[in-house]
Write an enzyme that holds these catalytic residues in place. Sequence first.
Site, PDB file in Angstrom:
ATOM      1  N   LYS A   1      -1.187   4.316  -1.651  1.00  0.00           N
ATOM      2  CA  LYS A   1      -0.133   4.362  -2.385  1.00  0.00           C
ATOM      3  C   LYS A   1       0.699   5.946  -2.088  1.00  0.00           C
ATOM      4  CE  LYS A   1      -2.277   3.802  -6.432  1.00  0.00           C
ATOM      5  NZ  LYS A   1      -3.525   3.616  -5.751  1.00  0.00           N
ATOM      6  N   GLY A   2       0.001   6.931  -2.013  1.00  0.00           N
ATOM      7  CA  GLY A   2       0.654   8.185  -1.734  1.00  0.00           C
ATOM      8  C   GLY A   2       1.430   8.103  -0.380  1.00  0.00           C
TER       9      GLY A   2
ATOM     10  N   HIS B   1      -4.237  11.130  -4.191  1.00  0.00           N
ATOM     11  CA  HIS B   1      -3.490  10.580  -3.014  1.00  0.00           C
ATOM     12  C   HIS B   1      -3.166  11.481  -1.896  1.00  0.00           C
ATOM     13  CE1 HIS B   1      -0.799   8.060  -6.127  1.00  0.00           C
ATOM     14  NE2 HIS B   1      -1.829   7.518  -5.805  1.00  0.00           N
TER      15      HIS B   1
ATOM     16  N   GLN C   1      -4.293   4.963  -9.699  1.00  0.00           N
ATOM     17  CA  GLN C   1      -5.191   4.019  -9.762  1.00  0.00           C
ATOM     18  C   GLN C   1      -4.659   2.498  -9.328  1.00  0.00           C
ATOM     19  OE1 GLN C   1      -5.019   5.801 -13.115  1.00  0.00           O
ATOM     20  NE2 GLN C   1      -6.512   7.160 -11.994  1.00  0.00           N
TER      21      GLN C   1
ATOM     22  N   GLY D   1      -1.788   3.913  11.014  1.00  0.00           N
ATOM     23  CA  GLY D   1      -2.260   5.247  11.048  1.00  0.00           C
ATOM     24  C   GLY D   1      -2.019   6.063  10.000  1.00  0.00           C
TER      25      GLY D   1
END
Length: 431
Positions: A16-17, A41, A227, A418
Site C-alpha cells: 500500500k505504501g 510501509h 493493515q 519491482g
Amino acid sequence: MPAIAIIGAQWGDEGKGKATDVLGSRVDYVVKFNGGNNAGHTVVINQGDKQEKYALHLLPSGILTPGCTPVIGNGVVVDLNVLFEEIDGLEARGVDTSLLKVSASAHVIADYNRTIDKVTERFLGSRRLGTTGRGIGPTYADKMNRIGIRIQDLFDEKILLAKVEGALELKNQILTKIYNRRAVTVEATVEELLTHAERLRPMVCDTGLLLNQALDRDETVLLEAGQATLLDVDHGTYPFVTSSSATAGGACTGSGIPPMRLDRVIGIVKAYTTRVGEGPFPTELHDEFGEHLRKTGAEFGTTTGRPRRCGWYDAVIARYAARVNGVTDFTLTKLDVLTGLEQVPVCVAYDVDGVRHDEMPVNQSDFHHAVPIYEYLPGWWEDISQARTLEDLPANARAYVAAVEAMSGARISAIGVGPARDQTVVVHDLI
C-alpha cells in the site's frame, strides 16, 4: 475532486505504501485513517542511479511527496515517541515534514498501554494473537471504554491528569494483582506525554474540516489504510485481527469524510499471499515454494522484522475484499516475485469437509478447516522488472494477470514489477 481510498485486500503487507507513493505526486492530501505504528510501509524511490528506501510506520506515505499534505486522522492511535523519531529520521535525510497535520481527536498510546499489550500477550501463551506489542489494541480498548487520552488533552494539563488518574485506577490493579508487575505512576505518564505537547501543537487541527474543505476546493484526497481487510476488527479473521477498521468504511469514520465523497476504492493485492502473526491461512506453504516466496519477495515485517507466512494467491479472499470494500480497481503487486516458476497455483475455492465454498465461509471454524482448491497457470522465466505497459509483459505473465482479474471481482489497473516507484505497469488511470 473526490476522495480515493487505498485498502489492503489481504492480511497486510501488500504494498500500500508504494501504491500511495506512486499516486502521491497527483494528490493534494494523503491521510492515514486507522492503526498506529503496528503497520509498516516500505517505499523505494530511484534517485538517479541510487535507490532510497524509506520504512514508514506511523506517518502517511505522502510525507515523501513534496507539496503533498500528509494527515494523521482521528481514527489513528499515536505513539508520540515514535512520531517524533520518525519525523527526525526523515528530516535527517532531507525530507520536509513541515506540512504534517495531526487530528486533535486521534488517541494517544500511553506507556501503560504498551506494558499491558506485552504482558497480556505473554500471559495468553499458546492462545496469543500475535500482536506487535506496541500498545495498539489496549489504546483502542480505552477509546471504546471512553477512558482514552486524545491529542487535544495534552494541551490542558488538568484534563490530562484527571484522565490518566482514571485510567490507572483500574490498570494498576490489573498490572499488580494479575500480572505481578510494578504499578505505573500517574506523574511519570503525564510527564512523558507533556514533553511532546509544544512540539506537537502547531501540527494539530480539526483534520475532518481540513479535508472536507480541500474536497470543496476540488483538491484530491487519498485515504491510506494501515493493515488490511482480513485484519479488520469487523470483517477480518477475528480474533486474529487488528483493533481498528481497515476497510473502506473505516476510511470514512477514521478521517471525517462522508461516504458520498468517496469516489474510488483501490484494493492492493500481492500476486501471492502473506500474513504475519497467528490465525488461519488456507494457502499457506510450508515447503520450498513458501521459502522461495519469502526469500525472493523479502517477506519480513517492516515493523517487527518477523518472517511473513507465505502462500499462493487466494481469489476467494480477493472477491471478499472486493465486496466488503466496494473495490473499483485492484493494484497487483510483486508480480516479479513469481518469475521463474514452472507453474503458478491460484486458489479459486475452498473444500470444507467435502463441500465446495466459492465465497468466504460464514463460520470461523469452517475457515480454519478450509482446504484450497487450485487452478494451475503456466509460469514465465523472462525478467519483467523493466516492463511499463501490459504489452511489455511475457504472454504467460499477461495470462496470469487476466486470470486473476477474472477471479477477483474488480479490474486490475496497475501491476507492480519491482520495488521502486517507477517499476509499475499502469493499465488504467487511477485518478
